[in-house]
Enzyme design. Structure first.
Site: not given
Ligand code: XBP
Ligand code: MG
Length: 247
Positions: A10, A12, A53, A129
């Site tokens: 993953d 973020d 998202g 990103n």
């Molecule tokens: C985390 C999310 C993403 C980010 C924001 O993603 O939910 O939506 O918070 O990015 P993960 P965007 O933990 O699955 O990596 O604004 O581009 O959606």
């Molecule tokens: Mg995450």
């Protein structure tokens, strides 16, 4: 026989702590640029993070907290416009070096690569990103599949993004381990039949990770031990050997 043939990361909260000082700040800068008097505090953003998202998060915020808001254009177009501004600000923050990789992320990825373990990304964040983060600190070529954002119809906690990676890599789920940080991510990976290790962060530390194979504070470093919060692991940091013992 080594069952561990591939890792799925993953992004973020796992590869980097991007939410509090990255995405959240980018959202607020986008609201300011669009002359909206909205501002998402650190605590309030924690509630909004239950929605995976960025576009979906803005829509949820409008529905729950700005029900009387009227935009000139169609609401989907408005959300897409705000999200485009936000992504621009996020990429600026990332490129400025404001967001660093978490402890152990680069070390484990480099060791996995040298051990011939295949790697992929499965994230809800938008594709630009991920590319910007991987290009800044790692190498895009190290990841066979980069599954991000709108590449799937249903975002985490739906299993779509993990099923997409499984289908592309043509390996059975039993040969994978997933590295995640949140309950949405765990639910998504488990629903795809994948064993998952959780590295918690400031927003996810109190979430329910009972179905995880292991929960740690972070991946750790040889000179900076991680804390084991759940599961059977008595090392100071996660390396390929410890992952092999967990699968
Ligand atoms: C985390 C999310 C993403 C980010 C924001 O993603 O939910 O939506 O918070 O990015 P993960 P965007 O933990 O699955 O990596 O604004 O581009 O959606
Ligand atoms: Mg995450």
């Amino acid at each position: 026989m080594n069952r561990l043939k591939a890792l799925i990361f993953d992004v973020d909260g796992t590869l980097a702590n991007t939410e509090r000082d990255g995405h959240r700040v980018a959202f607020n800068r986008a609201f300011e640029e669009a002359k909206l008097n909205w501002n998402w505090s650190v605590d309030f953003y924690g509630e909004l993070l239950t929605i995976s998202g960025g576009k979906e998060r803005i829509k949820y915020y409008l529905h729950k907290y700005q029900p009387d808001f009227k935009s000139q254009e169609d609401i989907t177009d408005f959300v897409a416009y705000i999200h485009k501004l936000k992504t621009k600000h996020y990429l600026q923050l990332l490129r400025s070096g404001a967001i660093k990789l978490r402890p152990g992320a680069k070390r484990l990825i480099e060791e996995a690569r040298q051990s011939g373990i295949r790697m992929a990304i499965a994230t809800t964040t938008s594709f630009p990103n991920v590319i910007a983060l991987l290009e800044k600190y790692l190498d895009l070529d190290w990841f066979e599949v980069i599954a991000a954002g709108d590449i799937v119809a249903n975002k985490k906690p739906a299993p779509d993004v993990y099923n997409y990676v499984l289908q592309k890599m043509k390996l059975p789920a039993k040969n994978f381990l997933v590295l995640e940080d949140s309950d949405n991510g765990l639910e998504s990976a488990i629903a795809a039949g994948l064993k998952t290790i959780i590295t918690v962060n400031n927003y996810t530390a109190k979430q329910d990770f009972r179905r995880a194979a292991l929960v740690v504070s972070d991946l750790g470093e040889p000179d900076r031990a991680c804390e084991v919060l759940q599961g059977n692991f008595n090392g100071d940091y996660l390396d390929v050997a410890s992952l092999r013992s967990l699968i």
